[in-house]
Write a protein that holds these residues in place. Structure first.
Motif, PDB file in Angstrom:
ATOM      1  N   ALA A   1      44.338  22.417  32.075  1.00 54.33           N
ATOM      2  CA  ALA A   1      45.426  23.243  31.547  1.00 54.33           C
ATOM      3  C   ALA A   1      45.268  23.551  30.059  1.00 54.33           C
ATOM      4  O   ALA A   1      46.078  24.287  29.503  1.00 54.33           O
ATOM      5  N   PHE A   2      44.228  23.025  29.434  1.00 52.91           N
ATOM      6  CA  PHE A   2      44.048  23.207  27.995  1.00 52.91           C
ATOM      7  C   PHE A   2      44.033  24.679  27.565  1.00 52.91           C
ATOM      8  O   PHE A   2      44.768  25.060  26.653  1.00 52.91           O
ATOM      9  N   PRO A   3      43.248  25.552  28.213  1.00 52.36           N
ATOM     10  CA  PRO A   3      43.277  26.962  27.793  1.00 52.36           C
ATOM     11  C   PRO A   3      44.650  27.599  28.018  1.00 52.36           C
ATOM     12  O   PRO A   3      45.130  28.366  27.176  1.00 52.36           O
ATOM     13  N   LEU A   4      45.279  27.289  29.124  1.00 54.02           N
ATOM     14  CA  LEU A   4      46.593  27.854  29.420  1.00 54.02           C
ATOM     15  C   LEU A   4      47.630  27.424  28.389  1.00 54.02           C
ATOM     16  O   LEU A   4      48.491  28.209  27.998  1.00 54.02           O
ATOM     17  N   SER A   5      47.529  26.190  27.911  1.00 54.93           N
ATOM     18  CA  SER A   5      48.508  25.711  26.934  1.00 54.93           C
ATOM     19  C   SER A   5      48.436  26.503  25.630  1.00 54.93           C
ATOM     20  O   SER A   5      49.456  26.760  24.996  1.00 54.93           O
ATOM     21  N   LYS A   6      47.244  26.935  25.238  1.00 53.75           N
ATOM     22  CA  LYS A   6      47.113  27.752  24.025  1.00 53.75           C
ATOM     23  C   LYS A   6      47.768  29.120  24.213  1.00 53.75           C
ATOM     24  O   LYS A   6      48.433  29.627  23.317  1.00 53.75           O
ATOM     25  N   VAL A   7      47.582  29.707  25.384  1.00 46.87           N
ATOM     26  CA  VAL A   7      48.170  31.019  25.646  1.00 46.87           C
ATOM     27  C   VAL A   7      49.685  30.901  25.757  1.00 46.87           C
ATOM     28  O   VAL A   7      50.416  31.773  25.278  1.00 46.87           O
ATOM     29  N   ILE A   8      50.174  29.827  26.358  1.00 49.97           N
ATOM     30  CA  ILE A   8      51.622  29.624  26.457  1.00 49.97           C
ATOM     31  C   ILE A   8      52.215  29.461  25.059  1.00 49.97           C
ATOM     32  O   ILE A   8      53.260  30.034  24.750  1.00 49.97           O
ATOM     33  N   TRP A   9      51.559  28.692  24.209  1.00 50.61           N
ATOM     34  CA  TRP A   9      52.036  28.518  22.839  1.00 50.61           C
ATOM     35  C   TRP A   9      52.115  29.867  22.126  1.00 50.61           C
ATOM     36  O   TRP A   9      53.107  30.190  21.478  1.00 50.61           O
ATOM     37  N   LEU A  10      51.083  30.666  22.260  1.00 47.83           N
ATOM     38  CA  LEU A  10      51.060  31.987  21.627  1.00 47.83           C
ATOM     39  C   LEU A  10      52.176  32.869  22.192  1.00 47.83           C
ATOM     40  O   LEU A  10      52.868  33.563  21.444  1.00 47.83           O
ATOM     41  N   ALA A  11      52.384  32.824  23.503  1.00 44.96           N
ATOM     42  CA  ALA A  11      53.430  33.638  24.137  1.00 44.96           C
ATOM     43  C   ALA A  11      54.821  33.239  23.660  1.00 44.96           C
ATOM     44  O   ALA A  11      55.659  34.101  23.366  1.00 44.96           O
ATOM     45  N   VAL A  12      55.082  31.939  23.579  1.00 45.06           N
ATOM     46  CA  VAL A  12      56.390  31.474  23.096  1.00 45.06           C
ATOM     47  C   VAL A  12      56.605  31.907  21.650  1.00 45.06           C
ATOM     48  O   VAL A  12      57.690  32.358  21.279  1.00 45.06           O
ATOM     49  N   ASP A  13      55.560  31.812  20.847  1.00 46.37           N
ATOM     50  CA  ASP A  13      55.672  32.235  19.451  1.00 46.37           C
ATOM     51  C   ASP A  13      55.963  33.732  19.349  1.00 46.37           C
ATOM     52  O   ASP A  13      56.789  34.160  18.546  1.00 46.37           O
ATOM     53  N   VAL A  14      55.309  34.545  20.180  1.00 41.45           N
ATOM     54  CA  VAL A  14      55.547  35.989  20.172  1.00 41.45           C
ATOM     55  C   VAL A  14      56.970  36.295  20.634  1.00 41.45           C
ATOM     56  O   VAL A  14      57.612  37.216  20.112  1.00 41.45           O
ATOM     57  N   LEU A  15      57.483  35.532  21.587  1.00 40.47           N
ATOM     58  CA  LEU A  15      58.865  35.739  22.026  1.00 40.47           C
ATOM     59  C   LEU A  15      59.861  35.429  20.911  1.00 40.47           C
ATOM     60  O   LEU A  15      60.848  36.131  20.731  1.00 40.47           O
ATOM     61  N   MET A  16      59.614  34.357  20.184  1.00 42.00           N
ATOM     62  CA  MET A  16      60.550  33.933  19.146  1.00 42.00           C
ATOM     63  C   MET A  16      60.362  34.693  17.837  1.00 42.00           C
ATOM     64  O   MET A  16      61.319  34.901  17.109  1.00 42.00           O
ATOM     65  N   ARG A  17      59.119  35.070  17.532  1.00 41.67           N
ATOM     66  CA  ARG A  17      58.823  35.831  16.320  1.00 41.67           C
ATOM     67  C   ARG A  17      58.057  37.088  16.734  1.00 41.67           C
ATOM     68  O   ARG A  17      56.836  37.049  16.881  1.00 41.67           O
ATOM     69  N   PRO A  18      58.741  38.184  16.966  1.00 41.19           N
ATOM     70  CA  PRO A  18      58.067  39.407  17.434  1.00 41.19           C
ATOM     71  C   PRO A  18      56.921  39.823  16.526  1.00 41.19           C
ATOM     72  O   PRO A  18      56.922  39.567  15.329  1.00 41.19           O
ATOM     73  N   VAL A  19      55.942  40.473  17.131  1.00 39.68           N
ATOM     74  CA  VAL A  19      54.742  40.916  16.418  1.00 39.68           C
ATOM     75  C   VAL A  19      55.107  41.977  15.385  1.00 39.68           C
ATOM     76  O   VAL A  19      55.851  42.911  15.662  1.00 39.68           O
ATOM     77  N   GLN A  20      54.562  41.809  14.180  1.00 38.78           N
ATOM     78  CA  GLN A  20      54.756  42.761  13.092  1.00 38.78           C
ATOM     79  C   GLN A  20      53.505  43.643  12.979  1.00 38.78           C
ATOM     80  O   GLN A  20      52.415  43.227  13.361  1.00 38.78           O
ATOM     81  N   THR A  21      53.646  44.825  12.417  1.00 45.86           N
ATOM     82  CA  THR A  21      52.491  45.728  12.282  1.00 45.86           C
ATOM     83  C   THR A  21      51.391  45.119  11.417  1.00 45.86           C
ATOM     84  O   THR A  21      50.217  45.429  11.606  1.00 45.86           O
ATOM     85  N   ALA A  22      51.743  44.232  10.491  1.00 45.35           N
ATOM     86  CA  ALA A  22      50.746  43.572   9.648  1.00 45.35           C
ATOM     87  C   ALA A  22      49.838  42.649  10.453  1.00 45.35           C
ATOM     88  O   ALA A  22      48.756  42.283  10.002  1.00 45.35           O
TER      89      ALA A  22
ATOM     90  N   MET B   1      43.286  32.869   5.188  1.00 40.79           N
ATOM     91  CA  MET B   1      44.036  33.357   6.331  1.00 40.79           C
ATOM     92  C   MET B   1      45.397  33.837   5.870  1.00 40.79           C
ATOM     93  O   MET B   1      46.085  33.143   5.138  1.00 40.79           O
ATOM     94  N   ARG B   2      45.768  35.013   6.288  1.00 37.75           N
ATOM     95  CA  ARG B   2      47.075  35.569   5.969  1.00 37.75           C
ATOM     96  C   ARG B   2      48.121  34.998   6.899  1.00 37.75           C
ATOM     97  O   ARG B   2      47.919  34.891   8.094  1.00 37.75           O
ATOM     98  N   THR B   3      49.260  34.667   6.374  1.00 40.48           N
ATOM     99  CA  THR B   3      50.372  34.210   7.179  1.00 40.48           C
ATOM    100  C   THR B   3      51.391  35.338   7.256  1.00 40.48           C
ATOM    101  O   THR B   3      51.765  35.904   6.250  1.00 40.48           O
ATOM    102  N   THR B   4      51.821  35.628   8.471  1.00 35.18           N
ATOM    103  CA  THR B   4      52.825  36.659   8.674  1.00 35.18           C
ATOM    104  C   THR B   4      54.070  36.003   9.214  1.00 35.18           C
ATOM    105  O   THR B   4      54.027  35.354  10.247  1.00 35.18           O
ATOM    106  N   GLU B   5      55.141  36.132   8.516  1.00 36.90           N
ATOM    107  CA  GLU B   5      56.414  35.566   8.967  1.00 36.90           C
ATOM    108  C   GLU B   5      57.326  36.701   9.385  1.00 36.90           C
ATOM    109  O   GLU B   5      57.429  37.708   8.706  1.00 36.90           O
ATOM    110  N   SER B   6      57.973  36.526  10.505  1.00 38.63           N
ATOM    111  CA  SER B   6      58.945  37.512  10.957  1.00 38.63           C
ATOM    112  C   SER B   6      60.227  36.787  11.307  1.00 38.63           C
ATOM    113  O   SER B   6      60.224  35.584  11.547  1.00 38.63           O
ATOM    114  N   ALA B   7      61.302  37.513  11.341  1.00 32.46           N
ATOM    115  CA  ALA B   7      62.597  36.914  11.650  1.00 32.46           C
ATOM    116  C   ALA B   7      62.615  36.410  13.089  1.00 32.46           C
ATOM    117  O   ALA B   7      62.042  37.028  13.981  1.00 32.46           O
ATOM    118  N   LEU B   8      63.274  35.287  13.295  1.00 37.73           N
ATOM    119  CA  LEU B   8      63.408  34.740  14.640  1.00 37.73           C
ATOM    120  C   LEU B   8      64.423  35.561  15.417  1.00 37.73           C
ATOM    121  O   LEU B   8      65.392  36.063  14.870  1.00 37.73           O
TER     122      LEU B   8
END
Length: 140
Positions: free
Chosen positions: A112-133, A1-8
């Motif tokens: 709420a289990f499925p919603l918690s995964k989407v919320i986690w992903l959303a918070v991560d996208v807010l803090m680390r914007p999506v990169q083209t990679a 699995m590739r890890t993509t790090e972006s600036a906060l």
């Protein structure tokens, strides 16, 4: 699995509102169109519309979703107990609350289990914007 790090970065209130609305609808936090959840406990590999790869790091990426599941479950339990006390005051059914609240808490946390995964992903996208990679090329 590739890890993509972006600036906060600190998102604006408008960005938070848009991504929160997308998360509540269980949609891709990047484009808002594609669905994130494939089954009750399964997240899709990527968005079918924009190609955003949902697993942004290692196999344990969604372990942060446990925090949001716990937050949702306990928040709903506290609100439910407070509402029950307020509506039945001064004859509060303490026995029913004592035994019913844990059952309701468990049910809410499972629901709420499925919603918690989407919320986690959303918070991560807010803090680390999506990169083209992180965008998977989609077949046309």
């Amino acid at each position: 699995m590739r890890t993509t790090e972006s600036a906060l970065h600190m998102p604006s209130a408008g960005q938070v509102a848009v991504v929160a609305w997308r998360a509540l609808r269980l949609r891709c936090p990047h484009c808002g169109e594609g669905g994130v959840i494939k089954g009750f406990d399964t997240v899709r590999d990527h968005c079918g519309v924009c190609g955003f790869r949902f697993m942004r790091s290692d196999d344990h990426y969604f372990s942060g979703a446990m925090f949001f599941g716990l937050l949702l479950g306990e928040g709903m339990a506290v609100l439910g107990i407070a509402l029950s006390i307020a509506l039945t005051w001064p004859d509060v059914p303490w026995d029913r609350l004592q035994f019913g609240a844990p059952v309701v808490l468990l049910a809410v946390m499972i629901a709420a289990f499925p919603l918690s995964k989407v919320i986690w992903l959303a918070v991560d996208v807010l803090m680390r914007p999506v990169q083209t990679a992180e965008l998977v090329p989609l077949a046309k």
